[in-house]
Design a protein around this motif. Structure first.
Motif, PDB file in Angstrom:
ATOM      1  N   PRO A 101       8.096 -18.773 -18.895  1.00 45.35           N
ATOM      2  CA  PRO A 101       9.188 -18.803 -19.877  1.00 45.35           C
ATOM      3  C   PRO A 101       8.745 -19.443 -21.182  1.00 45.35           C
ATOM      4  CG  PRO A 101       9.984 -19.462 -17.721  1.00 45.35           C
ATOM      5  CD  PRO A 101       8.492 -19.357 -17.600  1.00 45.35           C
ATOM      6  N   SER A 102       9.216 -18.871 -22.287  1.00 43.35           N
ATOM      7  CA  SER A 102       8.819 -19.324 -23.615  1.00 43.35           C
ATOM      8  C   SER A 102      10.050 -19.609 -24.456  1.00 43.35           C
ATOM      9  CB  SER A 102       7.948 -18.269 -24.294  1.00 43.35           C
ATOM     10  OG  SER A 102       7.672 -18.617 -25.634  1.00 43.35           O
ATOM     11  N   GLU A 103       9.934 -20.625 -25.316  1.00 47.54           N
ATOM     12  CA  GLU A 103      11.019 -20.955 -26.247  1.00 47.54           C
ATOM     13  C   GLU A 103      10.851 -20.267 -27.587  1.00 47.54           C
ATOM     14  OE1 GLU A 103       7.987 -24.303 -26.828  1.00 47.54           O
ATOM     15  OE2 GLU A 103       8.608 -22.840 -25.320  1.00 47.54           O
ATOM     16  N   TYR A 104       9.743 -19.572 -27.790  1.00 49.82           N
ATOM     17  CA  TYR A 104       9.474 -18.888 -29.058  1.00 49.82           C
ATOM     18  C   TYR A 104      10.124 -17.506 -29.021  1.00 49.82           C
ATOM     19  CZ  TYR A 104       5.981 -22.530 -29.879  1.00 49.82           C
ATOM     20  OH  TYR A 104       5.341 -23.731 -30.071  1.00 49.82           O
ATOM     21  N   LEU A 105      11.388 -17.451 -29.432  1.00 51.02           N
ATOM     22  CA  LEU A 105      12.138 -16.198 -29.417  1.00 51.02           C
ATOM     23  C   LEU A 105      12.229 -15.547 -30.788  1.00 51.02           C
ATOM     24  CD1 LEU A 105      15.058 -17.221 -27.025  1.00 51.02           C
ATOM     25  CD2 LEU A 105      12.751 -16.425 -26.478  1.00 51.02           C
ATOM     26  N   VAL A 106      11.588 -16.108 -31.791  1.00 49.88           N
ATOM     27  CA  VAL A 106      11.456 -15.586 -33.152  1.00 49.88           C
ATOM     28  C   VAL A 106      12.770 -15.639 -33.912  1.00 49.88           C
ATOM     29  CG1 VAL A 106      10.734 -13.637 -34.578  1.00 49.88           C
ATOM     30  CG2 VAL A 106       9.536 -14.124 -32.434  1.00 49.88           C
ATOM     31  N   PHE A 107      13.782 -14.891 -33.477  1.00 44.28           N
ATOM     32  CA  PHE A 107      15.032 -14.796 -34.234  1.00 44.28           C
ATOM     33  C   PHE A 107      16.029 -15.876 -33.842  1.00 44.28           C
ATOM     34  CE2 PHE A 107      13.555 -10.297 -34.203  1.00 44.28           C
ATOM     35  CZ  PHE A 107      13.292 -10.214 -35.556  1.00 44.28           C
ATOM     36  N   ILE A 108      15.840 -16.506 -32.711  1.00 51.63           N
ATOM     37  CA  ILE A 108      16.750 -17.550 -32.237  1.00 51.63           C
ATOM     38  C   ILE A 108      16.041 -18.891 -32.344  1.00 51.63           C
ATOM     39  CG2 ILE A 108      17.966 -18.433 -30.195  1.00 51.63           C
ATOM     40  CD1 ILE A 108      18.534 -15.648 -29.359  1.00 51.63           C
ATOM     41  N   HIS A 109      16.781 -19.923 -32.727  1.00 50.70           N
ATOM     42  CA  HIS A 109      16.228 -21.263 -32.912  1.00 50.70           C
ATOM     43  C   HIS A 109      15.545 -21.745 -31.631  1.00 50.70           C
ATOM     44  CE1 HIS A 109      16.133 -25.547 -34.050  1.00 50.70           C
ATOM     45  NE2 HIS A 109      16.324 -25.127 -35.294  1.00 50.70           N
ATOM     46  N   PHE A 110      14.542 -22.596 -31.813  1.00 47.21           N
ATOM     47  CA  PHE A 110      13.790 -23.041 -30.639  1.00 47.21           C
ATOM     48  C   PHE A 110      14.612 -23.940 -29.720  1.00 47.21           C
ATOM     49  CE2 PHE A 110      13.177 -26.716 -33.348  1.00 47.21           C
ATOM     50  CZ  PHE A 110      13.075 -27.789 -32.471  1.00 47.21           C
ATOM     51  N   LEU A 111      15.695 -24.579 -30.214  1.00 46.71           N
ATOM     52  CA  LEU A 111      16.511 -25.428 -29.339  1.00 46.71           C
ATOM     53  C   LEU A 111      17.215 -24.616 -28.249  1.00 46.71           C
ATOM     54  CD1 LEU A 111      17.993 -28.014 -31.880  1.00 46.71           C
ATOM     55  CD2 LEU A 111      16.155 -28.345 -30.215  1.00 46.71           C
ATOM     56  N   PRO A 112      17.960 -23.530 -28.593  1.00 50.54           N
ATOM     57  CA  PRO A 112      18.442 -22.673 -27.495  1.00 50.54           C
ATOM     58  C   PRO A 112      17.302 -22.073 -26.682  1.00 50.54           C
ATOM     59  CG  PRO A 112      19.583 -22.158 -29.544  1.00 50.54           C
ATOM     60  CD  PRO A 112      18.460 -23.081 -29.899  1.00 50.54           C
ATOM     61  N   GLU A 166      14.849 -25.874 -41.186  1.00 49.65           N
ATOM     62  CA  GLU A 166      13.528 -26.399 -41.529  1.00 49.65           C
ATOM     63  C   GLU A 166      12.820 -26.969 -40.301  1.00 49.65           C
ATOM     64  OE1 GLU A 166      11.966 -26.076 -44.388  1.00 49.65           O
ATOM     65  OE2 GLU A 166      13.680 -24.878 -45.050  1.00 49.65           O
ATOM     66  N   MET A 167      13.589 -27.562 -39.404  1.00 51.65           N
ATOM     67  CA  MET A 167      12.999 -28.058 -38.165  1.00 51.65           C
ATOM     68  C   MET A 167      12.425 -26.907 -37.343  1.00 51.65           C
ATOM     69  SD  MET A 167      14.856 -30.184 -35.074  1.00 51.65           S
ATOM     70  CE  MET A 167      15.653 -31.256 -36.270  1.00 51.65           C
ATOM     71  N   ASN A 168      13.139 -25.775 -37.321  1.00 57.95           N
ATOM     72  CA  ASN A 168      12.653 -24.610 -36.595  1.00 57.95           C
ATOM     73  C   ASN A 168      11.370 -24.071 -37.224  1.00 57.95           C
ATOM     74  OD1 ASN A 168      13.167 -22.449 -34.538  1.00 57.95           O
ATOM     75  ND2 ASN A 168      13.261 -21.169 -36.370  1.00 57.95           N
ATOM     76  N   VAL A 169      11.340 -24.008 -38.559  1.00 56.64           N
ATOM     77  CA  VAL A 169      10.137 -23.535 -39.245  1.00 56.64           C
ATOM     78  C   VAL A 169       8.964 -24.463 -38.958  1.00 56.64           C
ATOM     79  CG1 VAL A 169       9.109 -23.104 -41.506  1.00 56.64           C
ATOM     80  CG2 VAL A 169      11.455 -22.357 -41.042  1.00 56.64           C
ATOM     81  N   PRO A 226      -0.786 -22.877 -34.954  1.00 54.10           N
ATOM     82  CA  PRO A 226      -1.497 -22.014 -35.912  1.00 54.10           C
ATOM     83  C   PRO A 226      -1.224 -20.525 -35.695  1.00 54.10           C
ATOM     84  CG  PRO A 226      -2.953 -23.717 -35.064  1.00 54.10           C
ATOM     85  CD  PRO A 226      -1.709 -23.786 -34.248  1.00 54.10           C
ATOM     86  N   GLY A 227      -1.107 -20.117 -34.429  1.00 58.97           N
ATOM     87  CA  GLY A 227      -0.844 -18.708 -34.158  1.00 58.97           C
ATOM     88  C   GLY A 227       0.509 -18.267 -34.674  1.00 58.97           C
ATOM     89  N   TRP A 228       1.540 -19.077 -34.438  1.00 56.37           N
ATOM     90  CA  TRP A 228       2.869 -18.733 -34.926  1.00 56.37           C
ATOM     91  C   TRP A 228       2.976 -18.896 -36.435  1.00 56.37           C
ATOM     92  CZ3 TRP A 228       6.137 -15.861 -32.478  1.00 56.37           C
ATOM     93  CH2 TRP A 228       6.126 -15.823 -31.082  1.00 56.37           C
ATOM     94  N   ALA A 229       2.196 -19.787 -37.026  1.00 54.42           N
ATOM     95  CA  ALA A 229       2.165 -19.904 -38.488  1.00 54.42           C
ATOM     96  C   ALA A 229       1.648 -18.610 -39.110  1.00 54.42           C
ATOM     97  CB  ALA A 229       1.300 -21.093 -38.902  1.00 54.42           C
ATOM     98  N   LYS A 230       0.618 -18.041 -38.495  1.00 62.78           N
ATOM     99  CA  LYS A 230       0.093 -16.761 -38.976  1.00 62.78           C
ATOM    100  C   LYS A 230       1.141 -15.669 -38.827  1.00 62.78           C
ATOM    101  CE  LYS A 230      -3.617 -13.428 -38.089  1.00 62.78           C
ATOM    102  NZ  LYS A 230      -4.787 -13.114 -37.240  1.00 62.78           N
ATOM    103  N   TYR A 231       1.849 -15.684 -37.706  1.00 55.86           N
ATOM    104  CA  TYR A 231       2.889 -14.675 -37.493  1.00 55.86           C
ATOM    105  C   TYR A 231       3.999 -14.796 -38.530  1.00 55.86           C
ATOM    106  CZ  TYR A 231       6.959 -12.361 -35.544  1.00 55.86           C
ATOM    107  OH  TYR A 231       8.072 -11.572 -35.389  1.00 55.86           O
TER     108      TYR A 231
END
Length: 724
Positions: free
Chosen positions: A229-240, A386-389, A396-401
């Motif tokens: 399971p991953s919290e990196y859902l791109v369009f939804i904040h990382f807290l949910p 801003e916290m999500n960003v 680094p991988g998600w920064a590139k994305y």
């Protein structure tokens, strides 16, 4: 409501539907039992054949039979072909329009087995006559006579109610009892939620909406893509995302992601129902509000989408801010609005853009409460954003994305690519051909970091000027409203109810609807006004109008208007129920076809299937049922994950570094292309020839039993000569 207004509503509904179908024909073809091959209808002139949009239904005539329906515009076509991937159809082809039962029937339609076997001279000519406004008027008269008869009955009922002494006694007795007024507000809200809960008893009734964004995020959250399971859902904040990650880790068999969407939209509907009941309007207004929320709630529940769910949750917070004055309601309002931004930040932007002015005007709170509340909400939402960003950029991988996705978003389906010639020097500067642009903007096949590198996307974003199509934007706005007849109908009903009031209603009407129309017009200029935006916003506008519209200035005949409304509701319910039943049946058939396709794909061992957009409609998966993807079927949905760590990890798990070279050279990679969009496969073949020197001809893959891997909903394509 006077009969003249009912006649006007009926006329607008019939005219709107008729104008959308006035020059459009439906071609119907019945496929024999056991025939699984998808059928395509091609029309046009030699060398310029067009694929007609197709819908597949389960035949009502005979068990096991399929019914194919194609949409074809009027005109004279020199060539008309049927392409059956497998065996030829045995039935005739019948063209029908909205005005006649049978327009044209072709007993022996021209048929070829594959697209590659079409010759320029094959096929036969057909002429579909254009219809005029006279046919539309006659059709409205002959088709709508029951509604006009019902209007006459309403008028007779009105006269009976006015002149009957016994009815006057009954009216006074019923009005004095105040049954509805004495019931608790929350009771109606609970009944509404219980009513919507019945949708879960319909097999396959609840589906995802759109192109697979929600299923892709569920696959990320549940661990199907990354292996955990991953919290990196791109369009939804990382807290949910973290909450979903924890729930899926503890109880992986429970569909937590769709449950979150249902909870969000259900909370908004609960508060909206409570608000309408609490407004203390007359029974007619309460009845309209309950029915409206019921029908719109069914639409929102059966087409789960995180944008609309987040918006309606935030709208519930806005209603609490308007209707209540307690501190507890203020805190709940704050939590719901912030939760809206966590589920989708763009939904929060839509919410504030459409209802900030109305919230300030209608609330009974003082400015000493409004200003701090607004500042705290804005600061909290922006801080969480801003916290999500920062959370994503820390990797680094998600920064590139993030950088790549921002550059892509400035171009994808925006006015910057509207009407720009493919031979423009700007495209030549980055080495793009006309096919490269088609692959990027139309087919979403851009998973090549050399042709579609971030440097090239940034260059195009800086040197392409947006070209806005104002005429196209107007028709986009009009079509978005016509596609939702239920919402338009209820807006008209609220509009007619507002005619009973004076300037106060029109003032409220402008405060509520004007920002929405401005926002819709802005989106329409981009030619992107999807139903997931239109439906929840118009629903929220209508709810607020029902709550804030002042009581009727007319005291007499209120029960008569109530009876008129009940009869109009009967028409609306019949229309809504029949539409939903047809949708359920179609989606149930699509789900069975999808499961059947998965079973046959699973027979091909050791293969990785690359799912181009719409090849496998992930939205047809059952959110609260068993997902066939969990049974060891390796599918890579492309969509928006390119250049993300999840996407790279997915490729690594299949021993690949780059997708397109793997499709060209690795025999274990297969590309899935929709049978209704074969041009996507042709564009991919052209791309591979231009950039990799691989001459690929797209054709069906062969199953172990020797049959072609062709299914009612998708086609598996292969490279000739490399596999048996």
């Amino acid at each position: 409501m006077k009969p003249i207004w009912l006649l006007l509503i009926i006329f607008i509904i019939f005219a709107g539907y008729g104008f959308t179908r006035i020059n459009l024909f439906t071609a119907t073809l019945y496929a024999p039992p056991g025939m699984e091959a998808p059928i395509e209808l091609l029309y046009g002139s030699p060398g310029n054949l067009i694929s007609a949009p197709r819908t597949l239904f389960e035949s009502e005539r005979r068990a096991g039979e399929f019914r194919y329906e194609f949409s074809v515009p009027s005109g004279a076509y020199p060539v008309l072909l049927l392409v059956a991937h497998g065996s030829a159809p045995a039935s005739s082809l019948v063209f029908r329009d909205v005005f006649h039962a049978r327009v044209l029937e072709i007993q022996n339609p021209a048929c070829v087995s594959e697209l590659t076997k079409i010759e320029p001279t094959s096929g036969q000519s057909v002429s579909l006559p254009s219809q005029g406004r006279l046919q539309l008027v006659l059709w409205m008269i002959f088709t709508g006579w029951p509604c006009f008869l019902l209007t006459g009955l309403i008028y007779l009922a009105r006269e009976f109610c006015v002149r009957s002494p016994r009815f006057e006694v009954f009216k006074r007795t019923w009005r004095d009892s105040q049954t509805l007024a004495n019931s608790p507000f929350w009771r109606a809200a609970i009944l509404m939620i219980l009513f919507l809960s019945l949708l879960f008893l319909i097999p396959g009734g609840i589906r995802y909406d759109l192109l697979g964004d929600d299923p892709a995020m569920e696959l990320l959250a549940s661990g199907y893509i990354t292996g955990h399971p991953s919290e990196y859902l791109v369009f939804i904040h990382f807290l949910p995302g973290l909450a979903l990650k924890a729930f899926y880790s503890l109880f992986p068999s429970i569909p937590w992601y769709p449950a979150m969407l249902v909870l969000a939209v259900g909370t908004g509907i609960f508060i909206a129902t409570y608000g309408i009941q609490r407004s203390g309007q007359r029974a007619c207004r309460l009845l309209w509000g309950g029915l409206f929320l019921g029908i719109c709630g069914v639409e929102l529940m059966t087409h789960l989408q995180f944008t609309s769910s987040a918006f309606f949750l935030g709208f519930g917070g806005v209603l609490l801010f308007i209707l209540q004055t307690s501190t507890r309601s203020l805190v709940l309002s704050f939590l719901f609005v912030v939760a809206c931004s966590l589920l989708r930040y763009e939904s929060f932007v839509l919410l504030t853009g459409t209802f900030s002015l109305a919230a300030i005007y209608f609330t009974r709170r003082s400015w000493r409460t409004i200003i701090p509340y607004g500042l705290i909400v804005i600061v909290s939402v922006l801080g969480l954003k801003e916290m999500n960003v920062a959370y994503y950029l820390h990797d680094p991988g998600w920064a590139k994305y993030f950088a790549y996705n921002q550059a892509r978003g400035e171009l994808h389906q925006t006015p910057k690519l509207n009407d720009i010639p493919a031979h423009s020097p700007v495209f030549k500067a980055v080495g793009w051909s006309a096919n490269d642009r088609e692959m990027f903007d139309r087919h979403w096949l851009f998973q090549d970091d050399r042709v579609y590198s971030i440097e090239k996307l940034r260059y195009l974003g800086a040197h392409l000027a947006p070209v806005r199509d104002f005429e196209g934007g107007f028709f986009t706005l009009l079509a978005s409203l016509v596609r939702l007849p239920g919402v338009v109908l209820f807006l008209l009903v609220v509009f007619t109810l507002g005619l009973e009031n004076g300037r106060s209603f029109w003032k409220n009407f402008a405060l509520i609807l004007a920002p929405t129309l401005v926002l819709f017009s802005y989106f329409a200029l981009y030619l992107r006004l999807p139903d997931r935006v239109v439906l929840p916003i118009l629903c929220a506008c209508t709810v607020l109008l029902l709550i804030q519209a002042p009581p009727s200035i007319y005291r007499e005949h209120s029960l008569i208007r109530f009876i008129c409304a009940v009869l109009l509701i009967a028409i609306t319910l019949n229309f809504s129920i029949s539409t939903n039943v047809a949708a359920y049946r179609e989606r149930a058939l699509a789900s069975r076809q999808l499961h059947h396709s998965f079973e046959r794909l699973r027979s091909i061992e050791g293969m990785t299937f690359v799912n181009s957009i719409h090849a496998i409609r992930l939205e047809n998966l059952e959110p609260f049922g068993h997902s066939p993807l969990a049974d060891g079927l390796d599918i890579i949905p492309l969509l928006w994950l390119f250049e993300s760590p999840s996407y790279n990890l997915w490729l690594e798990r299949h021993h690949s570094r780059e997708l397109f070279p793997s499709l060209a050279h690795d025999p274990h990679f297969l590309l899935l292309v929709p049978t209704a969009e074969m041009d996507r496969g042709q564009a991919f073949s052209t791309f591979m020839l231009e950039h990799y020197g691989e001459n690929i001809r797209m054709r069906p893959f062969t199953l172990p039993d020797g049959t072609p891997a062709i299914f009612p909903d998708l086609t598996v394509l292969q490279l000739p000569g490399e596999r048996p």
